[in-house]
Design a protein around this motif. Structure first.
Motif, short mmCIF file in Angstrom:
data_model
loop_
_atom_site.label_atom_id
_atom_site.label_comp_id
_atom_site.label_asym_id
_atom_site.label_seq_id
_atom_site.Cartn_x
_atom_site.Cartn_y
_atom_site.Cartn_z
N SER A 197 0.87 -1.18 0.00
CA SER A 197 0.00 0.00 0.00
C SER A 197 0.90 1.23 0.00
O SER A 197 2.05 1.19 0.47
N VAL A 198 0.38 2.32 -0.53
CA VAL A 198 1.15 3.57 -0.71
C VAL A 198 0.35 4.73 -0.13
O VAL A 198 -0.88 4.78 -0.28
N ALA A 199 1.03 5.66 0.53
CA ALA A 199 0.34 6.79 1.16
C ALA A 199 1.20 8.04 1.08
O ALA A 199 2.38 8.01 0.72
N ARG A 200 0.60 9.18 1.49
CA ARG A 200 1.29 10.47 1.50
C ARG A 200 2.23 10.57 2.71
O ARG A 200 2.01 9.90 3.73
N LEU A 201 3.21 11.43 2.62
CA LEU A 201 4.12 11.65 3.74
C LEU A 201 3.36 12.14 4.97
O LEU A 201 3.70 11.78 6.11
N GLN A 202 2.36 12.98 4.75
CA GLN A 202 1.63 13.55 5.86
C GLN A 202 0.78 12.52 6.61
O GLN A 202 0.31 12.77 7.72
N ASP A 203 0.60 11.34 6.02
CA ASP A 203 -0.20 10.29 6.66
C ASP A 203 0.67 9.31 7.45
O ASP A 203 0.23 8.20 7.77
N TRP A 204 1.89 9.72 7.79
CA TRP A 204 2.88 8.82 8.38
C TRP A 204 2.33 8.11 9.63
O TRP A 204 2.35 6.88 9.74
N ASP A 205 1.84 8.87 10.60
CA ASP A 205 1.43 8.28 11.88
C ASP A 205 0.32 7.25 11.70
O ASP A 205 0.38 6.15 12.26
N GLU A 206 -0.66 7.59 10.93
CA GLU A 206 -1.78 6.67 10.72
C GLU A 206 -1.34 5.47 9.88
O GLU A 206 -1.73 4.33 10.15
N PHE A 207 -0.53 5.73 8.86
CA PHE A 207 -0.14 4.69 7.91
C PHE A 207 0.75 3.63 8.58
O PHE A 207 0.63 2.43 8.33
N TYR A 208 1.66 4.09 9.46
CA TYR A 208 2.58 3.18 10.13
C TYR A 208 2.20 2.97 11.60
O TYR A 208 3.06 2.68 12.44
N ALA A 209 0.94 3.07 11.90
CA ALA A 209 0.48 2.99 13.30
C ALA A 209 0.90 1.68 13.97
O ALA A 209 1.25 1.65 15.16
N GLU A 210 0.83 0.59 13.27
CA GLU A 210 1.12 -0.71 13.86
C GLU A 210 2.42 -1.30 13.32
O GLU A 210 2.61 -2.52 13.31
N CYS A 211 3.30 -0.46 12.88
CA CYS A 211 4.56 -0.92 12.28
C CYS A 211 5.74 -0.41 13.10
O CYS A 211 5.67 0.63 13.76
N ASP A 212 6.83 -1.16 13.06
CA ASP A 212 8.07 -0.65 13.64
C ASP A 212 8.92 -0.01 12.54
O ASP A 212 8.56 -0.06 11.35
N GLU A 213 10.03 0.60 12.92
CA GLU A 213 10.83 1.34 11.95
C GLU A 213 11.38 0.47 10.83
O GLU A 213 11.63 0.94 9.73
N SER A 214 11.54 -0.82 11.11
CA SER A 214 12.08 -1.70 10.08
C SER A 214 11.11 -1.91 8.92
O SER A 214 11.50 -2.36 7.85
N GLN A 215 9.83 -1.58 9.16
CA GLN A 215 8.82 -1.74 8.11
C GLN A 215 8.56 -0.45 7.34
O GLN A 215 7.72 -0.41 6.45
N VAL A 216 9.28 0.59 7.73
CA VAL A 216 9.09 1.89 7.06
C VAL A 216 9.94 1.95 5.80
O VAL A 216 11.15 1.70 5.85
N THR A 217 9.30 2.27 4.69
CA THR A 217 10.00 2.51 3.42
C THR A 217 9.50 3.82 2.84
O THR A 217 8.30 4.01 2.65
N VAL A 218 10.42 4.73 2.59
CA VAL A 218 10.07 6.03 2.01
C VAL A 218 10.54 6.04 0.57
O VAL A 218 11.73 5.76 0.28
N GLY A 219 9.61 6.32 -0.34
CA GLY A 219 9.94 6.35 -1.76
C GLY A 219 10.01 7.75 -2.32
O GLY A 219 9.35 8.67 -1.82
N PHE A 220 10.82 7.91 -3.34
CA PHE A 220 10.87 9.20 -4.04
C PHE A 220 11.18 8.95 -5.51
O PHE A 220 11.82 7.94 -5.86
N ALA A 221 10.69 9.82 -6.36
CA ALA A 221 10.98 9.74 -7.79
C ALA A 221 12.44 10.12 -7.99
O ALA A 221 12.82 11.28 -7.77
N ASP A 222 13.24 9.15 -8.38
CA ASP A 222 14.68 9.32 -8.41
C ASP A 222 15.15 9.70 -9.82
O ASP A 222 15.06 8.90 -10.75
N PRO A 223 15.66 10.92 -10.00
CA PRO A 223 16.13 11.31 -11.34
C PRO A 223 17.47 10.70 -11.72
O PRO A 223 17.91 10.81 -12.87
#
Length: 694
Positions: free
Chosen positions: A216-242
């Motif tokens: 699933s994919v979400a906005r940066l501003q939705d961090w707390d809700e999106f990762y509510a039941e996750c630890d830091e090891s499950q966090v992946t931040v994506g960006f359009a890489d030029p």
């Protein structure tokens, strides 16, 4: 290993410079304050080397195109979406366009850079970058546009906050070595859905979560809700890489890490470098790695930043775009003509309506000395549509006095003046729509033989058609009677008619009124202006037959025609700027020669005085401004003449061509003369009786 980043390579599209030129000329003018601008970029690409089983990474291109400047007439969301191409990601910035090359060299670039860095830091600390992640890509562009030589000096800055301590990274892995093809395809679908449903400002940055092989994919501003039941090891931040390099992510990641460090206080995060093949639903070139810092260090002040782009020599310095060799010469001429005119509007004449003048369709009756000089002056004002009418050939005496002709035009009997003048104009300025018509204008007192009636009717019909399709008619002929029919047509069609006539050292330039114009009298109260024939009590007749050599040629001082022609064009341009147009009242001179604007009936022209007639005296280097009223018995613009033309047309015209005195009969001048003669005779009888009494 120390995390290193692939810097931007600016790629300014040539049309951007044209847009900047237009903005400079029409909007910015001398305003050199910084303006908002929008750039864009794509994800990194690699291309195969022909004949070899290897690929080469393309530069991380940062682009500016035709949509760089905003359109305030549409909403911001739609505006941003429509201003960048598909599969691209936005980057907001500012451009400061200096007025001189000295300003460009001496500008305080450090202050401008710091202003942009402070804005990025404020976006991060305030949380604005969570709401609009595209602000992490803020950039600065300093330019100088040399619009005469079509050279553009520019320098980009892409500010990036420096981490202290610096980030380190694990080796970048291919996404296909971490996730299965099915997982990668699932992730791609989620990212596509995210981009389709979110504003374009959100598209370049996103959060990724994997739960039981489902992404699933979400906005940066939705961090707390999106990762509510996750630890830091499950966090992946994506960006359009030029970037397309296997070892270096692109420049946007630097500020993204600063945001994560400040807002989330994280020291370790997995990064997805999203790289896609545009339009092919393929993100297998994407990379994964983990970035980390030794410990969390609170940051209270804005960090140091880097980001000035290096030039083609690999040094910190500006770049140069020289577009002159690449531009169509005709387009260069267009831009140069507009440049000279728009410069007038910057400080001197802000109300100058250049577009209105440029679009004016001008009909020049006569392609002689006056016609040539009028045409050149019209080009100077940017007029794009000029039509000549003249039935003469170029003679050997013409080129030295008539600047649209050359010696070769006189050979073999001479070329047609009208078409040759038009061709010469197109050589001077290819952007002009110049055409020439060779036919005669029938004249009062010049009988037409019956066998030529049909031909003359075609000439009249052609002249009427040209009047209908043009906005301004210049009467530039060399005889009084040749101006009669155009005067009638101008009054009937209510066209702007500008008349120019020459003597030896005197000239007349005037704008015709449109007859009695009773509608105008009722609305304004002032008398309507007259035409060229309103001061006459005799009809125009044959003045061309039985002439001596000096009468056959227009004998004037050589500079007079240029002065009269320029005055005629300037009078037309002033009239086009008046809100009342052809019905504009006349400005006058007072008894001491000081000019007074007659604004009783309306506004004056933006260009100053708008006289009815200019009578110039070259021997005294003096001009007089004169105003004349329309005459109800005028042989050209009176109601009775216009009604006769409308009802009888060719029958009426051929009677006038046969005998000009028919005009005096129709207008009542004949009867008026008879009454005047009778009055004189009565006075003579009384005088005789008085003498007898003595």
């Amino acid at each position: 290993m120390l995390l290193q980043f692939h810097p931007w390579a600016s790629a300014v599209e040539a049309p951007f410079w044209q847009v900047l030129t237009q903005r400079k000329m029409d909007v910015f003018q001398l305003d050199d304050t910084h303006k908002p601008i929008l750039g864009y970029y794509a994800t990194g690409q690699q291309v195969r080397v022909p004949g070899r089983d290897t690929s080469v990474a393309l530069p991380a291109r940062f682009c500016l195109g035709t949509g760089a400047f905003s359109d305030e007439s549409v909403s911001e969301h739609h505006n941003s979406t429509s201003r960048i191409p598909a599969f691209m990601f936005p980057a907001p910035g500012i451009v400061k366009n200096t007025n001189t090359i000295e300003d460009f060299k001496s500008i305080d670039k450090t202050a401008l850079f710091k202003m942009t860095v402070d804005q990025i830091w404020d976006d991060i600390t305030s949380g604005r970058s969570l709401q609009d992640p595209s602000t992490l890509n803020r950039f600065l562009l300093v330019t100088f546009a040399d619009l005469k030589k079509f050279k553009f000096f520019y320098w980009f800055a892409f500010p990036a906050l420096q981490a202290d301590p610096a980030w380190t990274a694990t080796a970048m892995e291919d996404i296909t070595s971490v996730w299965s093809s099915a997982q990668v395809d699932s992730l791609r679908q989620q990212i596509n859905q995210y981009r389709q449903t979110q504003p374009i400002s959100q598209s370049g940055f996103f959060l990724v979560k994997e739960t039981n092989d489902v992404f699933s994919v979400a906005r940066l501003q939705d961090w707390d809700e999106f990762y509510a039941e996750c630890d830091e090891s499950q966090v992946t931040v994506g960006f359009a890489d030029p970037s397309a390099l296997d070892s270096h992510p692109g420049w946007p990641l630097r500020n993204l890490l600063a945001l994560i460090h400040y807002q989330r206080k994280m020291t370790k995060v997995r990064i997805l470098c999203f790289r896609e093949i545009a339009g092919k639903q393929d993100m297998t070139a994407s990379k994964l790695f983990t970035a980390q810092v030794p410990s969390y260090v609170p940051v209270t002040a804005c960090p140091k930043a880097v980001g000035w782009e290096k030039n083609a020599q690999g040094k910190l310095g500006p770049r140069l775009a020289d577009l002159a060799p690449l531009m169509d010469p005709a387009r260069l001429a267009d831009t140069a003509v507009d440049l000279n005119l728009k410069l007038m509007r910057w400080r001197l004449l802000p109300d100058l309506q250049l577009e209105k003048v440029q679009e004016t369709r001008c009909l020049l009756l006569g392609a002689g000395t006056l016609g040539c000089y009028v045409a050149r002056s019209l080009l100077g004002w940017g007029v794009r549509n000029i039509t000549f009418v003249d039935n003469a050939k170029v003679s050997f005496s013409n080129p030295v006095r008539q600047p649209l002709f050359e010696f070769e035009d006189c050979l073999e009997g001479g070329k047609d003046k009208a078409s040759t003048a038009a061709a010469s104009l197109r050589k001077v300025y290819p952007g002009v729509n110049a055409v020439g018509h060779a036919f005669s204008i029938p004249m009062p007192g010049h009988p037409v033989s019956p066998q030529l009636h049909e031909s003359v009717q075609k000439d009249i019909a052609k002249l009427e058609e040209l009047f209908q399709s043009h906005d301004v008619i210049f009467l530039l002929m060399d005889s009084r009677e040749s101006r009669w029919l155009p005067t009638v047509l101008g009054a009937k069609m209510k066209k702007i008619v500008i008349n120019a006539a020459l003597g030896f050292d005197t000239f007349l330039v005037m704008r015709h009124g449109i007859g009695q114009d009773r509608e105008h009298q009722r609305s304004r109260g002032d008398p309507p202006l007259g035409c060229y024939f309103c001061n006459d009590v005799v009809a125009p007749t044959d003045s061309l037959s039985d002439r001596t050599l000096d009468q056959q040629c227009t004998v004037t001082r050589p500079g007079l025609s240029a002065i009269a022609s320029a005055s005629a064009v300037e009078l037309m341009v002033s009239l086009r700027h008046h809100p009342d147009g052809v019905r504009a009242p006349a400005d006058k001179e007072d008894s001491e020669g000081d000019r007074e604007e007659n604004t009783a009936g309306g506004q004056s022209s933006a260009l100053g005085l708008l006289p009815h007639q200019i009578r110039g005296f070259l021997s005294r280097f003096k001009n007089l401004l004169i105003s004349g009223q329309a005459y109800d018995r005028c042989t050209a613009c009176s109601d009775v003449v216009l009604e006769a033309y409308e009802k009888q047309r060719y029958e009426f015209l051929f009677k006038v061509f046969e005998d000009a005195k028919h005009l005096e009969d129709v207008t009542g001048l004949t009867k008026m003369k008879e009454e005047s003669e009778n009055l004189d005779m009565e006075w003579d009888d009384e005088d005789d009786e008085a003498m007898e009494d003595m």
